[in-house]
Motif scaffolding. Sequence first.
Motif, PDB file in Angstrom:
ATOM      1  N   ALA A 136       0.806  -1.220   0.000  1.00 38.14           N
ATOM      2  CA  ALA A 136       0.000   0.000   0.000  1.00 38.14           C
ATOM      3  C   ALA A 136       0.839   1.270   0.000  1.00 38.14           C
ATOM      4  N   THR A 137       2.141   1.153   0.318  1.00 39.59           N
ATOM      5  CA  THR A 137       2.933   2.367   0.504  1.00 39.59           C
ATOM      6  C   THR A 137       4.238   2.422  -0.278  1.00 39.59           C
ATOM      7  N   THR A 138       4.869   1.278  -0.565  1.00 39.02           N
ATOM      8  CA  THR A 138       6.216   1.373  -1.128  1.00 39.02           C
ATOM      9  C   THR A 138       6.567   0.138  -1.958  1.00 39.02           C
ATOM     10  N   LEU A 139       7.835   0.038  -2.345  1.00 35.71           N
ATOM     11  CA  LEU A 139       8.355  -1.079  -3.135  1.00 35.71           C
ATOM     12  C   LEU A 139       9.137  -2.004  -2.216  1.00 35.71           C
ATOM     13  N   ILE A 140       8.871  -3.302  -2.308  1.00 33.61           N
ATOM     14  CA  ILE A 140       9.485  -4.293  -1.435  1.00 33.61           C
ATOM     15  C   ILE A 140      10.443  -5.171  -2.231  1.00 33.61           C
ATOM     16  N   ASP A 141      11.657  -5.327  -1.722  1.00 36.99           N
ATOM     17  CA  ASP A 141      12.677  -6.205  -2.305  1.00 36.99           C
ATOM     18  C   ASP A 141      12.467  -7.607  -1.741  1.00 36.99           C
ATOM     19  N   ALA A 142      12.307  -8.605  -2.602  1.00 38.76           N
ATOM     20  CA  ALA A 142      11.946  -9.942  -2.126  1.00 38.76           C
ATOM     21  C   ALA A 142      12.566 -11.026  -2.988  1.00 38.76           C
ATOM     22  N   ASN A 143      12.250 -12.281  -2.647  1.00 36.48           N
ATOM     23  CA  ASN A 143      12.830 -13.451  -3.294  1.00 36.48           C
ATOM     24  C   ASN A 143      11.758 -14.516  -3.473  1.00 36.48           C
ATOM     25  N   GLN A 144      11.730 -15.146  -4.650  1.00 38.77           N
ATOM     26  CA  GLN A 144      10.734 -16.173  -4.926  1.00 38.77           C
ATOM     27  C   GLN A 144      10.972 -17.432  -4.090  1.00 38.77           C
ATOM     28  N   ASN A 145       9.863 -18.105  -3.737  1.00 39.25           N
ATOM     29  CA  ASN A 145       9.924 -19.374  -3.018  1.00 39.25           C
ATOM     30  C   ASN A 145       9.320 -20.520  -3.808  1.00 39.25           C
ATOM     31  N   GLY A 146       9.109 -20.291  -5.110  1.00 36.23           N
ATOM     32  CA  GLY A 146       8.537 -21.338  -5.931  1.00 36.23           C
ATOM     33  C   GLY A 146       7.055 -21.122  -6.172  1.00 36.23           C
ATOM     34  N   VAL A 147       6.498 -21.887  -7.118  1.00 33.76           N
ATOM     35  CA  VAL A 147       5.099 -21.754  -7.517  1.00 33.76           C
ATOM     36  C   VAL A 147       4.180 -22.055  -6.329  1.00 33.76           C
ATOM     37  N   GLY A 148       3.200 -21.169  -6.112  1.00 32.72           N
ATOM     38  CA  GLY A 148       2.220 -21.384  -5.063  1.00 32.72           C
ATOM     39  C   GLY A 148       2.618 -20.875  -3.700  1.00 32.72           C
ATOM     40  N   SER A 149       3.837 -20.337  -3.577  1.00 35.63           N
ATOM     41  CA  SER A 149       4.315 -19.835  -2.282  1.00 35.63           C
ATOM     42  C   SER A 149       4.572 -18.338  -2.376  1.00 35.63           C
ATOM     43  N   SER A 150       4.206 -17.620  -1.311  1.00 35.14           N
ATOM     44  CA  SER A 150       4.458 -16.189  -1.285  1.00 35.14           C
ATOM     45  C   SER A 150       5.958 -15.930  -1.193  1.00 35.14           C
ATOM     46  N   PRO A 151       6.447 -14.852  -1.801  1.00 36.91           N
ATOM     47  CA  PRO A 151       7.877 -14.537  -1.731  1.00 36.91           C
ATOM     48  C   PRO A 151       8.295 -14.138  -0.324  1.00 36.91           C
ATOM     49  N   THR A 152       9.591 -14.242  -0.065  1.00 35.81           N
ATOM     50  CA  THR A 152      10.166 -13.843   1.214  1.00 35.81           C
ATOM     51  C   THR A 152      10.774 -12.452   1.078  1.00 35.81           C
ATOM     52  N   THR A 153      10.422 -11.566   2.007  1.00 38.36           N
ATOM     53  CA  THR A 153      10.998 -10.219   2.004  1.00 38.36           C
ATOM     54  C   THR A 153      12.471 -10.285   2.373  1.00 38.36           C
ATOM     55  N   ASP A 154      13.324  -9.612   1.597  1.00 38.45           N
ATOM     56  CA  ASP A 154      14.756  -9.595   1.892  1.00 38.45           C
ATOM     57  C   ASP A 154      15.023  -8.863   3.205  1.00 38.45           C
TER      58      ASP A 154
END
Length: 259
Positions: free
Chosen positions: A81-99
């Motif tokens: 809602a407010t900014t840009l988040i740097d993250a990493n994929q965890n594979g299909v069907g899984s939410s990414p992990t925030t760096d």
Amino acid sequence: MKKITLLSLLAVSIISFAQQKSTGNVTLSSNMTANLTLNNTTSKATLRLTGPSDRWFALQFGAFGASGGMESGEDLVYTNATTLIDANQNGVGSSPTTDATQNWTVTSNTVASGIRTIIAERNFSTGDANDYTFNYNNATIDFAWARSGSASYGLSNHGGGNRGYNTSVALSTTLGIQDFSLNSSSIYPNPSNGNFNVETKTGLNQINVYSQLGALVETIDVKDNATSVEVSLKKLQKGVYLIELKKENDKTWKKIIIE
């Protein structure tokens, strides 16, 4: 003979002057675009990303082709809602992990007619194993994108039709134009022990220092529109701080790491 010599000199001048590559504006979907610029002089990547302002949208970049868009370990950014988040994929069907370390510095975040436009920059290489390393010598880059299927900032399945690929996007050389805005300012050394220098081409009126949570922790008034300012923040705790540089109607944001 003189014409050949002049043309040769012009070609050499253009090659030496061209220090930027850009994808130009890439249309990802009906309401999403991406524009990536690599500056070989500063070794910084600048991303201009647009998408619907009422939901999350994401961009993955790298060299993965049209079949590796959500493989574990791939680098991406997404909006909340407010900014840009740097993250990493965890594979299909899984939410990414925030760096753990947010290496993109947002310099502009605006909303108009339901479209959010975010401009952010980071170094080609951050030293973080989770981050993709931009290579100025690459001729292309791959994009994968996704957005929420409904108005929501909670990461969830995007649904059909809300994702796609733009692979082998050309990175074309552009003629760099010298920037005299505050955006071209530099901070060094960075990381620092709390003592660092701010260099600009246009001069400064004020420097504001914010915590990562957005709290104002220091204001420095700059006299005589100085273009070089020595700053001491040794009294602050170690960590990452956002630096707002201001001059009249011009301002920009930088990031300083205090070790």
